[in-house]
Design a protein around this motif. Sequence first.
Motif, PDB file in Angstrom:
ATOM      1  N   MET A   1     -13.679  -9.331  11.442  1.00 24.82           N
ATOM      2  CA  MET A   1     -12.754 -10.014  10.803  1.00 24.82           C
ATOM      3  C   MET A   1     -11.932  -9.488   9.797  1.00 24.82           C
ATOM      4  O   MET A   1     -12.494  -8.504   8.891  1.00 24.82           O
ATOM      5  N   ALA A   2     -10.584  -9.510   9.603  1.00 22.08           N
ATOM      6  CA  ALA A   2      -9.670  -8.968   8.611  1.00 22.08           C
ATOM      7  C   ALA A   2      -8.687  -9.694   8.232  1.00 22.08           C
ATOM      8  O   ALA A   2      -8.917 -11.078   8.548  1.00 22.08           O
ATOM      9  N   ARG A   3      -8.027  -9.535   7.309  1.00 23.05           N
ATOM     10  CA  ARG A   3      -6.993 -10.515   6.826  1.00 23.05           C
ATOM     11  C   ARG A   3      -5.597  -9.897   6.840  1.00 23.05           C
ATOM     12  O   ARG A   3      -5.247  -8.853   6.911  1.00 23.05           O
ATOM     13  N   THR A   4      -4.728 -10.913   6.853  1.00 20.50           N
ATOM     14  CA  THR A   4      -3.287 -10.628   7.035  1.00 20.50           C
ATOM     15  C   THR A   4      -2.615 -10.326   5.714  1.00 20.50           C
ATOM     16  O   THR A   4      -3.432 -10.596   4.640  1.00 20.50           O
ATOM     17  N   GLY A   5      -1.487 -10.172   5.495  1.00 19.61           N
ATOM     18  CA  GLY A   5      -0.787  -9.837   4.325  1.00 19.61           C
ATOM     19  C   GLY A   5      -0.944 -10.996   3.236  1.00 19.61           C
ATOM     20  O   GLY A   5      -0.963 -10.960   2.134  1.00 19.61           O
ATOM     21  N   SER A   6      -1.059 -12.363   3.799  1.00 21.65           N
ATOM     22  CA  SER A   6      -1.186 -13.516   3.047  1.00 21.65           C
ATOM     23  C   SER A   6      -2.574 -13.736   2.686  1.00 21.65           C
ATOM     24  O   SER A   6      -2.714 -14.811   1.865  1.00 21.65           O
ATOM     25  N   GLY A   7      -3.601 -13.017   3.205  1.00 19.41           N
ATOM     26  CA  GLY A   7      -4.822 -13.167   2.831  1.00 19.41           C
ATOM     27  C   GLY A   7      -5.547 -14.064   3.703  1.00 19.41           C
ATOM     28  O   GLY A   7      -6.787 -14.360   3.625  1.00 19.41           O
ATOM     29  N   ALA A   8      -5.184 -14.711   4.897  1.00 22.60           N
ATOM     30  CA  ALA A   8      -5.702 -15.414   5.764  1.00 22.60           C
ATOM     31  C   ALA A   8      -6.790 -14.628   6.680  1.00 22.60           C
ATOM     32  O   ALA A   8      -6.392 -13.629   6.891  1.00 22.60           O
ATOM     33  N   LEU A   9      -7.806 -15.387   6.928  1.00 26.10           N
ATOM     34  CA  LEU A   9      -8.492 -14.811   8.027  1.00 26.10           C
ATOM     35  C   LEU A   9      -8.054 -14.422   9.238  1.00 26.10           C
ATOM     36  O   LEU A   9      -7.518 -15.405   9.870  1.00 26.10           O
ATOM     37  N   LEU A  10      -8.503 -13.351   9.891  1.00 27.03           N
ATOM     38  CA  LEU A  10      -7.874 -12.849  10.964  1.00 27.03           C
ATOM     39  C   LEU A  10      -8.888 -12.441  11.822  1.00 27.03           C
ATOM     40  O   LEU A  10      -9.627 -11.477  11.801  1.00 27.03           O
ATOM     41  N   LEU A  11      -9.205 -13.320  12.934  1.00 27.77           N
ATOM     42  CA  LEU A  11     -10.435 -13.041  13.896  1.00 27.77           C
ATOM     43  C   LEU A  11      -9.821 -12.924  15.250  1.00 27.77           C
ATOM     44  O   LEU A  11      -8.759 -13.318  15.449  1.00 27.77           O
ATOM     45  N   ALA A 336      -8.469   3.487  -7.803  1.00 27.67           N
ATOM     46  CA  ALA A 336      -8.087   2.187  -7.446  1.00 27.67           C
ATOM     47  C   ALA A 336      -8.885   1.703  -6.193  1.00 27.67           C
ATOM     48  O   ALA A 336      -9.065   0.477  -5.945  1.00 27.67           O
ATOM     49  N   ALA A 337      -9.249   2.593  -5.357  1.00 28.03           N
ATOM     50  CA  ALA A 337      -9.778   2.108  -4.124  1.00 28.03           C
ATOM     51  C   ALA A 337     -11.332   1.651  -4.476  1.00 28.03           C
ATOM     52  O   ALA A 337     -11.846   0.616  -3.674  1.00 28.03           O
ATOM     53  N   HIS A 338     -11.864   2.158  -5.573  1.00 28.69           N
ATOM     54  CA  HIS A 338     -13.359   1.741  -6.050  1.00 28.69           C
ATOM     55  C   HIS A 338     -13.198   0.175  -6.405  1.00 28.69           C
ATOM     56  O   HIS A 338     -13.922  -0.704  -6.236  1.00 28.69           O
ATOM     57  N   ARG A 339     -11.925  -0.220  -7.111  1.00 31.56           N
ATOM     58  CA  ARG A 339     -11.912  -1.190  -7.777  1.00 31.56           C
ATOM     59  C   ARG A 339     -11.275  -2.490  -6.752  1.00 31.56           C
ATOM     60  O   ARG A 339     -11.446  -3.610  -7.055  1.00 31.56           O
ATOM     61  N   ASP A 340     -10.495  -2.021  -5.634  1.00 30.78           N
ATOM     62  CA  ASP A 340      -9.791  -3.159  -4.953  1.00 30.78           C
ATOM     63  C   ASP A 340     -10.089  -2.911  -3.713  1.00 30.78           C
ATOM     64  O   ASP A 340      -9.598  -1.906  -2.895  1.00 30.78           O
ATOM     65  N   ILE A 341     -10.696  -3.937  -2.753  1.00 29.92           N
ATOM     66  CA  ILE A 341     -11.185  -3.645  -1.312  1.00 29.92           C
ATOM     67  C   ILE A 341      -9.697  -3.819  -0.564  1.00 29.92           C
ATOM     68  O   ILE A 341      -9.586  -3.623   0.591  1.00 29.92           O
ATOM     69  N   THR A 342      -8.913  -4.534  -1.177  1.00 29.65           N
ATOM     70  CA  THR A 342      -7.505  -4.864  -0.597  1.00 29.65           C
ATOM     71  C   THR A 342      -6.904  -3.576  -0.282  1.00 29.65           C
ATOM     72  O   THR A 342      -6.121  -3.274   0.772  1.00 29.65           O
ATOM     73  N   LEU A 343      -6.668  -2.553  -1.215  1.00 25.44           N
ATOM     74  CA  LEU A 343      -6.215  -1.229  -0.956  1.00 25.44           C
ATOM     75  C   LEU A 343      -6.954  -0.327  -0.179  1.00 25.44           C
ATOM     76  O   LEU A 343      -6.352   0.243   0.718  1.00 25.44           O
ATOM     77  N   ARG A 344      -7.910  -0.576  -0.011  1.00 26.24           N
ATOM     78  CA  ARG A 344      -8.944   0.232   1.238  1.00 26.24           C
ATOM     79  C   ARG A 344      -8.492  -0.247   2.336  1.00 26.24           C
ATOM     80  O   ARG A 344      -8.565   0.491   3.740  1.00 26.24           O
ATOM     81  N   ARG A 345      -8.319  -1.798   2.682  1.00 22.28           N
ATOM     82  CA  ARG A 345      -7.773  -2.017   3.854  1.00 22.28           C
ATOM     83  C   ARG A 345      -6.193  -1.788   4.199  1.00 22.28           C
ATOM     84  O   ARG A 345      -5.909  -1.160   5.310  1.00 22.28           O
ATOM     85  N   LEU A 346      -5.599  -1.533   3.357  1.00 23.97           N
ATOM     86  CA  LEU A 346      -4.197  -1.228   3.485  1.00 23.97           C
ATOM     87  C   LEU A 346      -3.989   0.202   3.782  1.00 23.97           C
ATOM     88  O   LEU A 346      -3.201   0.780   4.752  1.00 23.97           O
ATOM     89  N   PHE A 347      -5.067   0.964   3.317  1.00 26.88           N
ATOM     90  CA  PHE A 347      -5.032   2.496   3.831  1.00 26.88           C
ATOM     91  C   PHE A 347      -5.036   2.886   5.200  1.00 26.88           C
ATOM     92  O   PHE A 347      -4.672   3.676   5.671  1.00 26.88           O
ATOM     93  N   TRP A 348      -6.053   1.858   5.941  1.00 25.05           N
ATOM     94  CA  TRP A 348      -5.957   1.997   7.391  1.00 25.05           C
ATOM     95  C   TRP A 348      -4.850   1.293   8.173  1.00 25.05           C
ATOM     96  O   TRP A 348      -4.650   1.710   9.598  1.00 25.05           O
ATOM     97  N   ARG A 349      -3.818   0.576   7.494  1.00 27.73           N
ATOM     98  CA  ARG A 349      -2.721   0.047   8.340  1.00 27.73           C
ATOM     99  C   ARG A 349      -1.805   1.283   8.744  1.00 27.73           C
ATOM    100  O   ARG A 349      -0.921   0.717   9.469  1.00 27.73           O
ATOM    101  N   ALA A 402      -7.556  -2.097  12.267  1.00 28.84           N
ATOM    102  CA  ALA A 402      -6.796  -1.016  12.374  1.00 28.84           C
ATOM    103  C   ALA A 402      -7.505   0.371  12.100  1.00 28.84           C
ATOM    104  O   ALA A 402      -7.157   1.522  12.674  1.00 28.84           O
ATOM    105  N   ARG A 403      -8.671   0.203  11.562  1.00 24.21           N
ATOM    106  CA  ARG A 403      -9.580   1.376  10.933  1.00 24.21           C
ATOM    107  C   ARG A 403     -10.286   1.810  12.442  1.00 24.21           C
ATOM    108  O   ARG A 403      -9.853   3.013  12.723  1.00 24.21           O
ATOM    109  N   LEU A 404     -10.535   1.049  13.312  1.00 24.83           N
ATOM    110  CA  LEU A 404     -11.245   1.315  14.681  1.00 24.83           C
ATOM    111  C   LEU A 404      -9.972   1.948  15.581  1.00 24.83           C
ATOM    112  O   LEU A 404     -10.310   2.735  16.309  1.00 24.83           O
ATOM    113  N   ASP A 405      -8.899   1.188  15.482  1.00 24.73           N
ATOM    114  CA  ASP A 405      -7.860   1.630  16.217  1.00 24.73           C
ATOM    115  C   ASP A 405      -7.339   2.983  15.986  1.00 24.73           C
ATOM    116  O   ASP A 405      -6.920   4.078  16.609  1.00 24.73           O
TER     117      ASP A 405
END
Length: 622
Positions: A1-11, A336-349, A402-405
């Motif tokens: 499960m991941a999230r889109t830019g709006s924060g909705a669940l993406l399955l 910043a990555a320690h504090r915010d999981i959103t940034l970690r997800r953006l890293f793999w985009r 995006a990480r696995l891809d």
Amino acid sequence: MARTGSGALLLSRPNIKLDSFLKRNTERTVYERIRAHEPCVVLSETINKAYMHVILSDERVYLTEYPPRTLTEALSFRCVRDIELVNDLPDFLHGKNRELCQHIRISYVTDKPAVRGHDWLRRDRKAGLPPAAPPSRRTSQCPTITHTLEGYPAQRSPSELPTLPPTRSASCPDPETLGLIRVPPPPTRPPSTEPPRTSSPISPLSPSSHRLNFPDAGQVPRGIGSVLSRLLRRDSSSSGEEREAELHLYAVSDTSRLYLHLQSSWNSFIIRSTLSLDPLYRRRCSGSSDSCPGKRPPAISWERTAHLFGQLSCELLQEGISVESLYLLLQELRTAAHRDITLRRLFWRSSELFVFLVQTLEESLHGCQSLSGVCTADQLLLSTLIVQTLAVMFRETEVEPARLDLLSAKKGALASRMLLALMCDAELQTQNQRSLVDCEVSCSPLTLMLLISSVANVAAVLLCQRQALLAEYLDAACSLLFELLLLGHDASRSSSADNFLSIGWILGVLQPHPQMLSFIGYQVQQVVLVLSDLQESCLSPLQSVVLFQRCRLLLACLQYNNQLAQHLRSHFREEFRYSVQLSCAEEKLPPHYPISQPTLQLVGQILTLHLHTNTRADCAFK
């Protein structure tokens, strides 16, 4: 499960109704940290084979009816002792569903009195429930949880609630095809004349108390009267000794990833909660000082985080950046990555920053070795920071597609580069040592003696400094390799042919590397040092986490790579037989560390596997 830019669940197969329910009935901070959800058959001391949704966050496991009506906490990862797959065929399932079922057993500590054979759903009493396991030797202290229920507002009557028709799961069949009974909807009751009550908001764990409590009847919305809330409700006035209980989840799907998500979430939780016991780490992650421990930085929107991350990426990728600027920007990115999981997800985009970090690590760590054979202090510092940043980016982002891809693109080309860039010689010569060797050939004996006497003190200082920096890098490299092994564990159990990044593949890439044996030898030596009588002091939170990660690495080598396993058994046989002691590990791992018990289990597995194999080899030799 991941999230889109709006924060909705993406399955891959989204459940829109469940997502809408979670978004309405959880706080934003909780909703944004939901990692996975999946329909399962649930069996516990109070629930007898009910078809429910299992919702997984980074701290807790929640349950809700099918269809969802009330969100209730089942357990906290703080109290979990083991998560395992059970190889059996459930007798309450039939046909193909029985063969595809994945049975997950979660053992956890609770202070709730044992259920005395009462079947809340009034089903077959002869079927019985799984007996509770005997109390564990090591007791765990679980904090008080003053919440467990998130439902609809209490002032609304059942007739006002939106009707949620039964829906078929995306990954599981309809409950009726499983021969199960749906949890019935709540009965209609006349409106209450009492003042409306509101449910407690989901709040973080309290570190100062040591009892796991569920809410009393006053916390349950009177207008709902949900069956699930009655099943999992606990009497706050009752308390007892801690004991082990079990939660059984039956995922009726051959593509279920619930077990993998549970294992990953549990590992992340025990690491994060153990490190949070260290004041420096807690300050780095929260952004608050010890003088204001309760103060947290305001939440930043996804859009704002994406904008700031884009600016930081552009600065890092600019041409001609100096080493000093690069180091400072990487420090900012890691924090910043320690504090915010959103940034970690953006890293793999986007692949640009990831490729840049891998390339910089190759040039910093291995470029210097190819030219002079040694690394300077600045190069070791930069390499360590890069590896630490990459390790943080892997943490809790396994649900990001995006990480696995990115890692599997071009048959794992980037993943292979990163793995090979990690390896370094744990006993590299210093520049001063190499200079003295060169001078021994070109200088006269008198000149060499004068040179040695003049640089002796400086060389000693530099040697100690470099050894400390090299040890810090090797610790960071082990942490990143641990995250990659978690990724490999996921792939090893995946049925997808495209997901080839298994543990065997990872170790297969590393095994031919000329410095792999030196690297793994250093990790073994550190484990032996900690688990022997040579070091008597208790381990710090950071040392405990690194020990846990090293044990996972050694166990993977013993289980998944024959060459590395043979090397460990032949070169460290005496150390494992006579120096490594489980009793020493129990003394050095404080019982209040969440990671202590899982680490002891890993040590026991390593010793059993290592000594059992050596014993069989001895018998064969005789």
